[in-house]
Structures are given as structure tokens and as C-alpha cells.
Design an enzyme around this catalytic site. Structure first.
Site, PDB file in Angstrom:
ATOM      1  N   ASN A 140     -49.579  -0.018 -23.058  1.00 27.95           N
ATOM      2  CA  ASN A 140     -49.577   0.848 -21.869  1.00 27.95           C
ATOM      3  C   ASN A 140     -48.243   0.803 -21.134  1.00 27.95           C
ATOM      4  O   ASN A 140     -47.902   1.733 -20.398  1.00 27.95           O
ATOM      5  CB  ASN A 140     -50.673   0.436 -20.893  1.00 27.95           C
ATOM      6  CG  ASN A 140     -52.080   0.643 -21.414  1.00 27.95           C
ATOM      7  OD1 ASN A 140     -53.010  -0.050 -21.013  1.00 27.95           O
ATOM      8  ND2 ASN A 140     -52.261   1.591 -22.337  1.00 27.95           N
ATOM      9  N   ARG A 167     -66.597  -1.454 -24.975  1.00 28.02           N
ATOM     10  CA  ARG A 167     -65.476  -0.519 -24.781  1.00 28.02           C
ATOM     11  C   ARG A 167     -66.030   0.857 -24.438  1.00 28.02           C
ATOM     12  O   ARG A 167     -66.923   1.369 -25.104  1.00 28.02           O
ATOM     13  CB  ARG A 167     -64.607  -0.424 -26.030  1.00 28.02           C
ATOM     14  CG  ARG A 167     -63.431   0.558 -25.818  1.00 28.02           C
ATOM     15  CD  ARG A 167     -62.408   0.504 -26.924  1.00 28.02           C
ATOM     16  NE  ARG A 167     -61.242   1.321 -26.572  1.00 28.02           N
ATOM     17  CZ  ARG A 167     -60.043   1.195 -27.094  1.00 28.02           C
ATOM     18  NH1 ARG A 167     -59.828   0.272 -28.031  1.00 28.02           N
ATOM     19  NH2 ARG A 167     -59.040   1.964 -26.718  1.00 28.02           N
ATOM     20  N   HIS A 209     -57.348   7.113 -12.313  1.00 28.53           N
ATOM     21  CA  HIS A 209     -57.058   5.672 -12.348  1.00 28.53           C
ATOM     22  C   HIS A 209     -57.661   4.956 -11.134  1.00 28.53           C
ATOM     23  O   HIS A 209     -58.159   3.834 -11.250  1.00 28.53           O
ATOM     24  CB  HIS A 209     -55.542   5.448 -12.390  1.00 28.53           C
ATOM     25  CG  HIS A 209     -54.927   5.737 -13.734  1.00 28.53           C
ATOM     26  ND1 HIS A 209     -55.449   5.249 -14.915  1.00 28.53           N
ATOM     27  CD2 HIS A 209     -53.814   6.455 -14.071  1.00 28.53           C
ATOM     28  CE1 HIS A 209     -54.688   5.648 -15.927  1.00 28.53           C
ATOM     29  NE2 HIS A 209     -53.700   6.381 -15.445  1.00 28.53           N
ATOM     30  N   ARG A 235     -45.799   3.785 -21.051  1.00 26.41           N
ATOM     31  CA  ARG A 235     -46.084   5.046 -20.356  1.00 26.41           C
ATOM     32  C   ARG A 235     -44.958   5.388 -19.377  1.00 26.41           C
ATOM     33  O   ARG A 235     -44.083   4.581 -19.093  1.00 26.41           O
ATOM     34  CB  ARG A 235     -47.424   4.951 -19.618  1.00 26.41           C
ATOM     35  CG  ARG A 235     -48.617   4.849 -20.565  1.00 26.41           C
ATOM     36  CD  ARG A 235     -49.929   4.868 -19.831  1.00 26.41           C
ATOM     37  NE  ARG A 235     -51.062   4.790 -20.753  1.00 26.41           N
ATOM     38  CZ  ARG A 235     -52.334   4.790 -20.390  1.00 26.41           C
ATOM     39  NH1 ARG A 235     -52.647   4.881 -19.099  1.00 26.41           N
ATOM     40  NH2 ARG A 235     -53.300   4.705 -21.289  1.00 26.41           N
ATOM     41  N   ARG A 277     -58.890  10.764 -19.453  1.00 25.89           N
ATOM     42  CA  ARG A 277     -59.782  11.778 -20.018  1.00 25.89           C
ATOM     43  C   ARG A 277     -60.864  12.177 -19.015  1.00 25.89           C
ATOM     44  O   ARG A 277     -61.254  13.342 -18.914  1.00 25.89           O
ATOM     45  CB  ARG A 277     -60.403  11.253 -21.317  1.00 25.89           C
ATOM     46  CG  ARG A 277     -59.525  11.455 -22.534  1.00 25.89           C
ATOM     47  CD  ARG A 277     -59.999  10.634 -23.707  1.00 25.89           C
ATOM     48  NE  ARG A 277     -59.578   9.242 -23.589  1.00 25.89           N
ATOM     49  CZ  ARG A 277     -59.833   8.309 -24.498  1.00 25.89           C
ATOM     50  NH1 ARG A 277     -60.532   8.624 -25.568  1.00 25.89           N
ATOM     51  NH2 ARG A 277     -59.396   7.079 -24.341  1.00 25.89           N
ATOM     52  N   TRP A 278     -61.363  11.185 -18.264  1.00 20.31           N
ATOM     53  CA  TRP A 278     -62.368  11.487 -17.242  1.00 20.31           C
ATOM     54  C   TRP A 278     -61.779  12.383 -16.161  1.00 20.31           C
ATOM     55  O   TRP A 278     -62.427  13.334 -15.704  1.00 20.31           O
ATOM     56  CB  TRP A 278     -62.866  10.181 -16.632  1.00 20.31           C
ATOM     57  CG  TRP A 278     -63.943  10.355 -15.608  1.00 20.31           C
ATOM     58  CD1 TRP A 278     -65.289  10.477 -15.819  1.00 20.31           C
ATOM     59  CD2 TRP A 278     -63.760  10.417 -14.180  1.00 20.31           C
ATOM     60  NE1 TRP A 278     -65.954  10.612 -14.623  1.00 20.31           N
ATOM     61  CE2 TRP A 278     -65.042  10.583 -13.598  1.00 20.31           C
ATOM     62  CE3 TRP A 278     -62.652  10.345 -13.348  1.00 20.31           C
ATOM     63  CZ2 TRP A 278     -65.224  10.675 -12.223  1.00 20.31           C
ATOM     64  CZ3 TRP A 278     -62.822  10.449 -11.972  1.00 20.31           C
ATOM     65  CH2 TRP A 278     -64.109  10.609 -11.430  1.00 20.31           C
ATOM     66  N   ARG A 287     -62.681   0.705 -31.561  1.00 29.04           N
ATOM     67  CA  ARG A 287     -61.733  -0.311 -32.024  1.00 29.04           C
ATOM     68  C   ARG A 287     -61.448  -1.251 -30.861  1.00 29.04           C
ATOM     69  O   ARG A 287     -61.659  -0.897 -29.700  1.00 29.04           O
ATOM     70  CB  ARG A 287     -60.442   0.329 -32.525  1.00 29.04           C
ATOM     71  CG  ARG A 287     -59.678   1.108 -31.472  1.00 29.04           C
ATOM     72  CD  ARG A 287     -58.404   1.731 -32.043  1.00 29.04           C
ATOM     73  NE  ARG A 287     -57.614   2.368 -30.990  1.00 29.04           N
ATOM     74  CZ  ARG A 287     -57.796   3.599 -30.554  1.00 29.04           C
ATOM     75  NH1 ARG A 287     -58.757   4.355 -31.076  1.00 29.04           N
ATOM     76  NH2 ARG A 287     -57.036   4.105 -29.600  1.00 29.04           N
ATOM     77  N   LEU A 288     -60.941  -2.439 -31.181  1.00 32.30           N
ATOM     78  CA  LEU A 288     -60.626  -3.421 -30.135  1.00 32.30           C
ATOM     79  C   LEU A 288     -59.180  -3.325 -29.664  1.00 32.30           C
ATOM     80  O   LEU A 288     -58.844  -3.847 -28.598  1.00 32.30           O
ATOM     81  CB  LEU A 288     -60.908  -4.836 -30.643  1.00 32.30           C
ATOM     82  CG  LEU A 288     -62.373  -5.178 -30.906  1.00 32.30           C
ATOM     83  CD1 LEU A 288     -62.507  -6.652 -31.283  1.00 32.30           C
ATOM     84  CD2 LEU A 288     -63.234  -4.857 -29.695  1.00 32.30           C
ATOM     85  N   ASN A 330     -59.822   6.608 -18.313  1.00 33.22           N
ATOM     86  CA  ASN A 330     -59.574   7.118 -16.954  1.00 33.22           C
ATOM     87  C   ASN A 330     -58.924   8.504 -16.979  1.00 33.22           C
ATOM     88  O   ASN A 330     -59.316   9.405 -16.223  1.00 33.22           O
ATOM     89  CB  ASN A 330     -58.665   6.159 -16.180  1.00 33.22           C
ATOM     90  CG  ASN A 330     -59.335   4.844 -15.860  1.00 33.22           C
ATOM     91  OD1 ASN A 330     -60.556   4.733 -15.901  1.00 33.22           O
ATOM     92  ND2 ASN A 330     -58.545   3.833 -15.548  1.00 33.22           N
ATOM     93  N   ASP A 338     -61.585   1.966 -20.633  1.00 28.59           N
ATOM     94  CA  ASP A 338     -60.789   3.020 -21.254  1.00 28.59           C
ATOM     95  C   ASP A 338     -61.339   4.395 -20.872  1.00 28.59           C
ATOM     96  O   ASP A 338     -62.551   4.557 -20.710  1.00 28.59           O
ATOM     97  CB  ASP A 338     -60.849   2.849 -22.781  1.00 28.59           C
ATOM     98  CG  ASP A 338     -59.817   3.695 -23.504  1.00 28.59           C
ATOM     99  OD1 ASP A 338     -58.829   4.121 -22.866  1.00 28.59           O
ATOM    100  OD2 ASP A 338     -59.999   3.936 -24.710  1.00 28.59           O
TER     101      ASP A 338
END
Length: 252
Positions: free
Chosen positions: A81, A201, A50, A84, A37-38, A207-208, A35, A33
Site C-alpha cells: 500500500n 478477509r 477510508h 499508492r 470499492r465500497w 488470498r492472504l 474501502n 479490504d
């Protein structure tokens, strides 16, 4: 190599040495998780974020192989997802196919976990071709969770179990009576495999989100602030050290 690089290597070696005294997870789950934000923080496009995330998966698996972890489940694309935008999904499907090809090309066994029907036909064909022509040469098995949702997995498992019991000529009451935890477990995407010992994560989310809902009943969890493309080998080693130092009670 600068001083920071030398210190990093020393710290990494120390962590590896600490792990020698412990039994490492036999099944490791990872929610990749962060990608987007990075990419935003790095001043680059979402597409490049991505792509870097896909490359990180292959790198991550080499670390697991070196540590002799035999089974890894990687969550690449959730059912959520799939809502999107069309352009981003087209990119994700391309990167997923490339990553699956890279994983198989590295010699690992690839298993799919999720709803293949939710993927475009071209992506399904590429993934199927990888599985058909690949000749695994290494001991690591990789479950690639794409189009995956934990609730959907349980529903699919129950449906398949009911169909199997119905094919035996059982009545509705007999089918209801025959449904068991063991029977559902035998129809999950991960059938025949041990449940995950540890789930990691990235990105700071704690959270899962439904990942391996059934299988994670007794799993340990480790959450990392780092967004996935920036995840380092030392982050994995820290997660494993933390896992090894815990006392697993399994409800006892």
C-alpha cells in the site's frame, strides 16, 4: 424498526445462540479490504470510504469484545500500500493515527505489528504517544498491522535472531546451527502471542497477500464478499459459526 430489521435481529440472536456451544477463536486476524470499492459503489469519495473503514474497525472490535475474543490482529496498511499516491497515503496515515487513538481510547491494549520506520514521523509520534499514555481497562488486545508485510516480518525476525546469536560470540556456523523455528517465532511481531485461529478477509479477495505468513500455518480462513465498510456483525457471527463447525486437524 421495519420487518427487515426485525428479521435481522432475530437471525443475529439465533447465530449467537448457536455459538454458545462452541469455543471461539482466541486470536482472530482480519484483513480489512475494500474501502475504495465500497466508496465507488456508494458514490462517495475514496477519502470517505477510508474514513468509514477506520470507523468500522472500532465497531468490529466492540463485537469481538462482546464475544470475549481476547486477541485481534487488524491489517490496516501493507508494505504494498505504501506505493499508492502521496495524497491517498497522507489521508491513510491520518486515518490510521485516528483509529489507533480510538482503539486505545476504547480501553483496549494496542500493539504495533509492522515497520514503524515506514511511517511518516508525525504518524509515528502520534502512535507512540497513544501507547505511552494509554491505560487499558479491557481484556481485548489489538495488534495493529501498519507498514506490514509477511515476508518482511520473517526477514526482520531472522535478522534480529542472528544479531542476538552473534552478540553471544557465536561463529557463523554456530549461528546457522542455532536458528530454529522456535527462535524465529520468538522474534516475530506477534512474539509471545498464540497464532491466529481464524483469519477473515473482506471484499471477495480469496488470498492472504502475505498476512501473518508464518503464524497462519494452521489457521482457518473465511472470505467475505462484502467490502469492509459494509461489514456487519452478522458477517462476523457467520464467520465464527463456520469456523466452529470445522474440524481442525493441524496436519494430523
Amino acid at each position: 424498526m421495519d420487518d427487515d430489521g426485525i428479521l435481522y435481529r432475530v437471525y443475529e440472536k439465533r447465530l449467537i445462540k448457536e455459538l454458545d456451544a462452541y469455543e471461539l477463536p482466541q486470536h482472530l486476524g482480519v484483513i480489512v479490504d475494500g474501502n475504495r470499492r465500497w466508496a465507488k459503489a456508494s458514490g462517495i469519495t475514496t477519502a470517505e470510504g477510508h474514513r468509514q473503514g477506520g470507523a468500522k474497525i472500532t465497531e468490529f472490535l466492540t463485537w469481538c469484545e462482546e464475544l470475549e475474543i481476547p486477541l485481534v490482529t487488524v491489517w490496516m496498511l501493507s508494505t504494498d500500500n505504501l506505493r499508492r499516491g502521496a495524497d491517498e497515503l497522507a489521508l491513510l496515515f491520518e486515518i490510521i493515527a485516528e483509529t489507533v487513538e480510538s482503539i486505545a481510547g476504547a480501553g483496549y491494549t494496542v500493539r504495533l505489528a509492522g515497520s514503524v520506520e515506514s511511517l511518516p514521523e508525525a504518524t509515528r509520534e502520534r502512535v507512540a504517544a497513544v501507547q505511552e499514555r494509554s491505560t487499558p481497562s479491557k481484556s481485548l488486545t489489538v495488534n495493529v498491522a501498519i507498514g506490514y508485510g509477511g515476508r518482511e516480518e520473517i526477514v526482520d525476525a531472522v535478522r534480529e535472531l542472528v544479531r542476538d546469536l552473534g552478540a553471544e560470540g557465536r561463529s557463523p556456523d554456530e549461528i546457522a546451527e542455532a536458528i530454529s523455528m522456535e527462535g524465529i517465532g520468538e522474534h516475530l511481531y506477534t512474539r509471545g502471542q498464540p497464532d491466529p485461529d481464524l483469519i477473515i478477509r473482506s471484499s471477495g479477495e480469496q488470498r492472504l497477500s502475505g498476512f501473518l505468513m508464518w503464524q497462519s500455518a494452521h489457521s482457518e480462513f473465511w472470505f467475505c464478499e462484502t467490502n469492509w465498510p459494509g461489514f456487519r456483525r452478522v458477517d462476523l457471527l457467520r464467520a465464527l459459526r463456520d469456523y466452529c463447525q470445522r474440524e481442525r486437524r493441524f496436519g494430523a
